[in-house]
Design an enzyme around this catalytic site. Structure first.
Site, mmCIF file in Angstrom:
data_model
loop_
_atom_site.group_PDB
_atom_site.id
_atom_site.type_symbol
_atom_site.label_atom_id
_atom_site.label_comp_id
_atom_site.label_asym_id
_atom_site.label_seq_id
_atom_site.Cartn_x
_atom_site.Cartn_y
_atom_site.Cartn_z
ATOM 1 N N CYS A 62 0.842 -1.198 0.000
ATOM 2 C CA CYS A 62 0.000 0.000 0.000
ATOM 3 C C CYS A 62 0.878 1.249 0.000
ATOM 4 O O CYS A 62 1.436 1.637 1.026
ATOM 5 C CB CYS A 62 -0.934 0.010 1.195
ATOM 6 S SG CYS A 62 -2.023 1.448 1.188
ATOM 7 N N CYS A 104 -0.155 4.107 2.478
ATOM 8 C CA CYS A 104 0.137 3.778 3.872
ATOM 9 C C CYS A 104 1.642 3.841 4.137
ATOM 10 O O CYS A 104 2.074 4.352 5.175
ATOM 11 C CB CYS A 104 -0.423 2.411 4.237
ATOM 12 S SG CYS A 104 -2.237 2.366 4.237
#
Length: 175
Positions: free
Chosen positions: A135, A138
């Site tokens: 991700c 993130c």
């Protein structure tokens, strides 16, 4: 009770580099023992290999002694929260539509306010798990918090090295 040496011995010759790297990355002098083992345990949870998870839990307990319980519980929480957040935020990033980006996530994350070790170490562990889960949003968010919290790019680098080798070991054990 699986140990790291048993797990390493189970890796076939095709995974010799992973076998060697598995010991080397866990000898980081940049990371504290709590950071190192918190990252290793959380990444083993994220990699979803039972033998590897058991070995990392056992090694962390041996290495950390009385300090193991809060580190392991934070690692467990980080792996679980990132399993949820990485899917959600990766979707938002990949879809690239403003309409999704403006919607409230509506995902409970109360555990973030109940970190048992310290917030910066927890963020470092979340970054490593996010690297396994792929991700981008993130990873960038956690890296920013980690650096603003006083850790260095070397800390980030070593945590991601641990994540990459733990993930490789899980793949090797399954293949």
């Amino acid at each position: 009770m699986a140990s790291l040496e048993v797990v390493r011995s189970e890796l076939a010759d095709a995974h010799k580099d992973t076998r060697l790297n598995l010991s080397a990355v866990l000898e980081s002098t940049t990371l504290t023992p709590e950071q190192r083992w918190g990252t290793a345990v959380a990444c083993a949870f994220a990699a979803r290999n039972e033998r590897l998870k058991e070995a990392m839990l056992n090694e962390a307990k041996q290495a950390l002694g009385d300090k193991a319980t809060p580190v392991i519980e934070d690692a467990r929480a980080a792996a679980s929260l990132m399993a949820m957040n990485n899917v959600f935020y990766r979707f938002r990033h990949m879809i690239g539509k403003e309409s999704y980006a403006t919607k409230r996530a509506g995902l409970r994350m109360n555990r973030l306010a109940q970190v048992l070790t310290n917030k910066v170490d927890f963020e470092l562990v979340c970054l490593a798990v996010s690297a396994i889960n792929g991700c981008e949003m993130c990873i960038q968010s956690h890296e920013k918090v980690v650096l603003e919290g006083g850790l260095s790019e070397e800390h980030v680098h070593d945590a991601v090295r641990i994540a990459s080798v733990i993930h490789a070991a899980a793949v090797g054990l399954e293949s």
